[in-house]
Scaffold this active site. Structure first.
Site, PDB file in Angstrom:
ATOM      1  N   GLU A  99      43.543  37.790  51.082  1.00  0.00           N
ATOM      2  CA  GLU A  99      42.486  37.465  52.047  1.00  0.00           C
ATOM      3  C   GLU A  99      42.123  38.666  52.915  1.00  0.00           C
ATOM      4  O   GLU A  99      40.958  38.882  53.249  1.00  0.00           O
ATOM      5  CB  GLU A  99      42.941  36.284  52.917  1.00  0.00           C
ATOM      6  CG  GLU A  99      43.008  34.984  52.108  1.00  0.00           C
ATOM      7  CD  GLU A  99      43.722  33.865  52.839  1.00  0.00           C
ATOM      8  OE1 GLU A  99      44.886  34.073  53.243  1.00  0.00           O
ATOM      9  OE2 GLU A  99      43.136  32.791  53.006  1.00  0.00           O
ATOM     10  N   GLU A 143      49.256  29.923  47.599  1.00  0.00           N
ATOM     11  CA  GLU A 143      49.652  28.992  48.663  1.00  0.00           C
ATOM     12  C   GLU A 143      50.045  27.619  48.148  1.00  0.00           C
ATOM     13  O   GLU A 143      50.891  26.943  48.753  1.00  0.00           O
ATOM     14  CB  GLU A 143      48.512  28.853  49.692  1.00  0.00           C
ATOM     15  CG  GLU A 143      48.312  30.076  50.576  1.00  0.00           C
ATOM     16  CD  GLU A 143      47.369  31.108  49.976  1.00  0.00           C
ATOM     17  OE1 GLU A 143      47.023  30.998  48.784  1.00  0.00           O
ATOM     18  OE2 GLU A 143      46.998  32.034  50.706  1.00  0.00           O
ATOM     19  N   ALA A 149      50.931  35.916  54.111  1.00  0.00           N
ATOM     20  CA  ALA A 149      51.349  35.546  55.457  1.00  0.00           C
ATOM     21  C   ALA A 149      52.863  35.363  55.425  1.00  0.00           C
ATOM     22  O   ALA A 149      53.446  35.087  54.370  1.00  0.00           O
ATOM     23  CB  ALA A 149      50.658  34.265  55.877  1.00  0.00           C
ATOM     24  N   GLY A 164      47.668  35.784  52.183  1.00  0.00           N
ATOM     25  CA  GLY A 164      46.995  36.484  53.281  1.00  0.00           C
ATOM     26  C   GLY A 164      46.690  37.940  52.948  1.00  0.00           C
ATOM     27  O   GLY A 164      45.770  38.530  53.532  1.00  0.00           O
TER      28      GLY A 164
END
Ligand code: COA
Length: 261
Positions: free
Chosen positions: A115, A135, A67, A112
């Site tokens: 993911e 993260e 992300a 992300g």
């Protein structure tokens, strides 16, 4: 529709290829990328011709490096929650696509990006791929479903190892722990994806669609209910033209000509 942050192509009939295209930021998922991803996935979902979706990242270095940290650095808690929900919506759409979705991981798949790959039905990785949920280095946890999908795929202990240490693993280890299905040379990655997509496109479309549906939906059910759903779908598929054609073709020793009916 024109996208700034991704491209959507049809390299061969029946196959859609979605490329996250922001290589200067290693294809990081900003709110704009997620917005475009949602609308691209909706358009692929509506297409009657697509039989398999391939997802990859632009450039030689990254699938998606996470992300967008710059964007997240100034988000309020409310904005961050909205961002996570948008990510979850993208990931759920991938799981519910009425055909297989394959991630072609061509480099870093972090946060992300990992993911996103996990929300695809399976992953083919190039031998320079790197996976991780880093993260905790940033003071946050995975926010696009990583805590759940990673543990369901590789088991609780390995997921906790990766998430709590933030350590990154190479393609070889990802293959060993069952995170990826196959590892290939970088210059073979797209062709491997196309070969898999072509193999899928040659099968009975409703049978493929319902098989994916059973596996995906069944994950949320207990075994007895999941098997009951399987029996219902098995019965339904036996009423299709494609079942008649597939079995007749086998008995007549000829290739089947499926019509998706
Ligand atoms: N969000 C925003 N920008 C990112 C990014 C991310 N997740 N990952 C990389 N970028 C940007 C960098 O800021 C850099 O931009 P700049 O050229 O304007 O400075 C550019 O992409 C290239 O990255 P860089 O760090 O210079 O490449 P590298 O080869 O030295 O390192 C990584 C590659 C993937 C190891 C490193 O970029 C990294 O650790 N990224 C963050 C991974 C992460 O924590 N993801 C989870 C986020 S929740």
């Amino acid at each position: 529709m024109n996208y700034e942050m991704l491209t959507l192509d049809a390299p061969v009939t029946g196959v859609a290829l979605l490329t996250i295209n922001r290589p200067k930021a290693l294809n990081a998922l900003s709110p704009q990328v997620l917005g475009e991803l949602l609308s691209a996935l909706a358009s692929v979902n509506e297409s009657r011709d697509v039989r398999c979706l391939l997802i990859t990242g632009a450039g030689a270095k990254a699938f998606v490096a996470g992300a967008d940290i710059a964007a997240m650095s100034s988000m309020s808690p409310g904005e961050a929650r909205e961002f996570a929900l948008k990510g979850h919506a993208c990931m759920r759409m991938l799981e519910l696509m009425p055909f297989p979705v394959i991630a072609l991981v061509n480099g870093y798949a972090l946060g992300g990006g990992c993911e996103l790959a996990l929300a695809c039905d399976w992953i083919i990785a190039s031998d320079n791929a790197v996976f991780g949920q880093p993260e905790v280095n940033l003071g946050i946890c995975p926010g696009f479903g990583g805590t759940q999908r990673l543990s369901r795929l590789v088991g609780k202990a390995l997921a906790l190892d990766l998430i709590c240490t933030g350590r990154q693993i190479k393609a070889e280890e990802a293959l060993r722990i069952g995170l990826v299905n196959r590892v290939v040379a970088p210059d073979r990655l797209l062709q491997e994806g196309l070969d898999a997509a072509n193999a899928i496109a040659a099968k009975a479309p409703l049978a493929v669609k319902m098989s994916k549906h059973l596996v995906q939906r069944g994950q949320d059910l207990d075994l007895a209910n999941a098997n009951a759903m399987e029996a219902d779908v098995f019965g339904f598929l036996c009423a299709t033209d494609d079942r008649r054609e597939g079995m007749a073709a086998f008995l007549e020793k000829r290739p089947a000509n499926f019509t998706s009916k």
